[in-house]
Design an enzyme around this catalytic site. Structure first.
Site, short mmCIF file in Angstrom:
data_model
loop_
_atom_site.label_atom_id
_atom_site.label_comp_id
_atom_site.label_asym_id
_atom_site.label_seq_id
_atom_site.Cartn_x
_atom_site.Cartn_y
_atom_site.Cartn_z
CE LYS A 87 -3.88 0.65 2.55
NZ LYS A 87 -4.48 0.66 3.71
O1 G3P Z 1 -7.88 1.63 4.62
C1 G3P Z 1 -7.78 3.42 5.17
C2 G3P Z 1 -8.81 3.34 6.38
O2 G3P Z 1 -8.18 2.64 7.28
C3 G3P Z 1 -8.98 4.73 6.80
O3 G3P Z 1 -10.07 4.69 7.72
O4 G3P Z 1 -11.53 4.99 9.51
O5 G3P Z 1 -9.13 5.81 9.30
O6 G3P Z 1 -10.80 7.09 7.98
P1 G3P Z 1 -10.32 5.87 8.67
#
Ligand code: G3P
Length: 221
Positions: A87
């Site tokens: 990633k």
């Molecule tokens: O995979 C990216 C994701 O984990 C971001 O999520 O909930 O931190 O905005 P969030």
């Protein structure tokens, strides 16, 4: 649309796999830090749960050559094969790294995407997946679903092989609306997964079936 788990918590991963055939797991430094387990232990533990399903591991190096080195080290140290996706955040060096990592035979997920053009450029650079952050866009009075929809359209319009892996969800409605865009895949927290899988009317219907069935289902099982 395929479903992946966005968590580094093995209990959550095991729980999801028990009930639903997830296609893999995505991690990032924040999710791993939340578990408080070092990468060297966290990834083997996740692999124990998921076998050869997809695993997406984020790189943290700044320049492209270091990102490539980092991705190669993870492949070797964790004994990963074609289920491994590096990633890579779409910084300037990240775009350069995408082609380098792809050329080295490692799959790439371009991440931390907030605009259609970031996704299109990452796709052109060779990314296998592009990961737009839906809820983080919604949080800044932007429109996560529209960005995902524009990315899906762009990828189809130009006949690119890249798939969209929408990420950062906080509720069921965001996932539902993303699915209507033709998005190829989503990665979801344990909490959003469980919310998607349940409905009070389903529970009520099952209770009624159990009550009625108990009267007339007379074959021993
Ligand atoms: O995979 C990216 C994701 O984990 C971001 O999520 O909930 O931190 O905005 P969030």
């Amino acid at each position: 649309m395929i479903y992946l788990a966005d968590t580094a918590n093995c209990d959550q991963i095991r729980d999801l796999i028990k009930y639903y055939p997830i296609e893999g797991v995505t991690t990032n430094p924040s999710l791993l830090a939340h578990e408080g387990i070092p990468l060297s232990k966290a990834i083997p533990a996740i692999l124990d749960c998921i076998g050869d399903k997809m695993i997406h591991i984020q790189t943290i190096s700044e320049n492209a050559e270091d990102i490539l080195r980092e991705a190669k080290i993870y492949r070797e140290v964790f004994g990963l094969k074609s289920n491994f996706y590096a990633k890579i955040p779409v910084t300037r060096e990240g775009y350069r790294a995408i082609s380098l990592v792809k050329d080295s035979g490692i799959n790439v997920t371009a991440t931390a995407i907030f605009t259609q053009q970031q996704a299109m450029m990452a796709a052109n650079a060779g990314a296998d997946f592009v990961a737009p952050y839906v809820n983080r866009l919604d949080n800044i009075v932007s429109h996560g679903i529209e960005v995902v929809s524009d990315i899906v359209k762009g990828i189809k319009m130009y006949g690119l092989k890249t798939r969209v892996l929408a990420a950062s969800f906080k509720n069921v409605d965001q996932v539902y609306r993303v699915s209507l865009t033709g998005c190829h895949s989503v990665t979801l927290s344990h909490e959003v997964f469980l919310a998607l899988m349940s409905h009070p009317m389903t529970d009520r219907g099952v209770q009624d079936f159990e009550r009625d069935g108990s009267q007339i289902y007379d074959i021993k099982i």
